[in-house]
Design a protein around this motif. Structure first.
Motif, PDB file in Angstrom:
ATOM      1  N   UNK A  50      -8.538   3.391  -8.802  1.00 46.14           N
ATOM      2  CA  UNK A  50      -9.361   2.294  -8.278  1.00 46.14           C
ATOM      3  C   UNK A  50      -8.501   1.069  -7.991  1.00 46.14           C
ATOM      4  N   UNK A  51      -7.570   0.761  -8.885  1.00 40.82           N
ATOM      5  CA  UNK A  51      -6.674  -0.371  -8.674  1.00 40.82           C
ATOM      6  C   UNK A  51      -5.786  -0.154  -7.449  1.00 40.82           C
TER       7      UNK A  51
ATOM      8  N   UNK B 287       0.832  -1.209   0.000  1.00 43.32           N
ATOM      9  CA  UNK B 287       0.000   0.000   0.000  1.00 43.32           C
ATOM     10  C   UNK B 287       0.862   1.253   0.000  1.00 43.32           C
ATOM     11  N   UNK B 288       1.962   1.247   0.761  1.00 47.33           N
ATOM     12  CA  UNK B 288       2.842   2.406   0.832  1.00 47.33           C
ATOM     13  C   UNK B 288       3.491   2.706  -0.511  1.00 47.33           C
ATOM     14  N   UNK B 289       3.941   1.670  -1.191  1.00 46.62           N
ATOM     15  CA  UNK B 289       4.608   1.852  -2.484  1.00 46.62           C
ATOM     16  C   UNK B 289       3.639   2.378  -3.535  1.00 46.62           C
TER      17      UNK B 289
ATOM     18  N   UNK C  39      -5.507   1.477   9.970  1.00 46.60           N
ATOM     19  CA  UNK C  39      -4.364   1.877   9.150  1.00 46.60           C
ATOM     20  C   UNK C  39      -4.783   2.839   8.030  1.00 46.60           C
ATOM     21  N   UNK C  40      -6.059   2.869   7.707  1.00 48.59           N
ATOM     22  CA  UNK C  40      -6.536   3.809   6.697  1.00 48.59           C
ATOM     23  C   UNK C  40      -6.331   5.253   7.140  1.00 48.59           C
TER      24      UNK C  40
ATOM     25  N   UNK D 101      -4.549  -2.876  -2.415  1.00 47.92           N
ATOM     26  CA  UNK D 101      -3.731  -3.232  -1.243  1.00 47.92           C
ATOM     27  C   UNK D 101      -4.403  -2.887   0.085  1.00 47.92           C
ATOM     28  N   UNK D 102      -5.217  -1.829   0.099  1.00 55.64           N
ATOM     29  CA  UNK D 102      -5.854  -1.414   1.345  1.00 55.64           C
ATOM     30  C   UNK D 102      -6.946  -2.391   1.781  1.00 55.64           C
ATOM     31  N   UNK D 103      -7.446  -3.202   0.856  1.00 56.12           N
ATOM     32  CA  UNK D 103      -8.454  -4.202   1.206  1.00 56.12           C
ATOM     33  C   UNK D 103      -7.862  -5.318   2.054  1.00 56.12           C
TER      34      UNK D 103
END
Length: 248
Positions: A183-184, A139-141, A197-198, A188-190
């Motif tokens: 959208x893609x 998610x960070x990347x 963490x959101x 990772x956040x899912x």
């Protein structure tokens, strides 16, 4: 697809140029594909981190994971961060900043900045539960490249094309073109095990806005070094938010 392949060739050391020929004009349209490249670099980092954490402590596993990304990208963003810190740390006027960033030698600001960056990056990775952090790494990347690409897309290039290291200027991206890719980037956040963490999105977005204001005020736009530095600064701000939430 050719725009995405051009992005891979620009942001990684993958030898795709040996088997695929991409017309040069595609490289000016790579900005919107940065987040997709984030999936490649992110999976490389998290995969190496996971494998290394199975047979060694988290501290050396974190170092090896970061090393794998450096080998994949050729330390492209880190080089930009060093020049960015030297330029904005040692220059007062726009002309001084641009001149210093153009110099290939690294100064004290860049050296100290890279040391602190790597210490911070390693400490963040080594402080998490190894299974909890895997989706955070991805998610960070992806997020950092998305935020940086949007920010750069709203600024103008401050040098002439022939003065650029890559000899190109990114094309302005329309918001509609980002919708599918953005959208893609939510994927990772899912997989974050804790929805709290959101909340780490807020420091990342805040830093993105602050960087845009700062670049606009100091030099009136961006350079290639600003692109690389922005990706890393935004990424670390997201990690900072995650580590605070993790311990809180």
């Amino acid at each position: 697809m050719k725009g995405f392949l051009a992005s891979l060739m620009m942001l990684t050391r993958l030898p795709l140029w040996r088997i695929i020929k991409v017309d040069p004009h595609y490289y000016s349209d790579t900005l919107k594909y940065w987040p997709l490249v984030g999936f490649v670099t992110g999976f490389t980092t998290l995969g190496t981190y996971w494998l290394a954490s199975l047979c060694m402590p988290l501290l050396p596993a974190s170092v090896i994971a970061i090393l794998s990304r450096l080998l994949l990208t050729g330390a492209l963003h880190e080089d930009g961060l060093a020049d960015f810190l030297d330029g904005f740390g040692g220059g007062n006027s726009k002309e001084q900043i641009l001149t210093i960033m153009k110099d290939s030698h690294i100064g004290s600001y860049g050296t100290i900045g890279l040391i602190l960056y790597f210490l911070t990056y390693v400490s963040f990775l080594a402080s998490f539960d190894p299974y909890l952090i895997l989706p955070v790494i991805l998610a960070a990347d992806v997020l950092s490249k998305l935020c940086a690409s949007i920010m750069i897309g709203t600024l103008g290039y401050v040098r002439k094309a022939e003065e650029s290291k890559t000899k190109l200027i990114y094309r302005k991206i329309h918001w509609g073109e980002y919708l599918f890719i953005a959208f893609l980037c939510l994927i990772p956040f899912l997989f974050l095990r804790d929805p709290f963490f959101l909340l780490a999105l807020f420091p990342a977005v805040f830093v993105t806005i602050a960087l845009r204001i700062y670049l606009k005020k100091k030099i009136g736009g961006y350079t290639g070094d600003c692109c690389g530095a922005s990706v890393l600064i935004i990424e670390q701000s997201f990690y900072l938010g995650c580590i605070i939430i993790y311990y809180w």
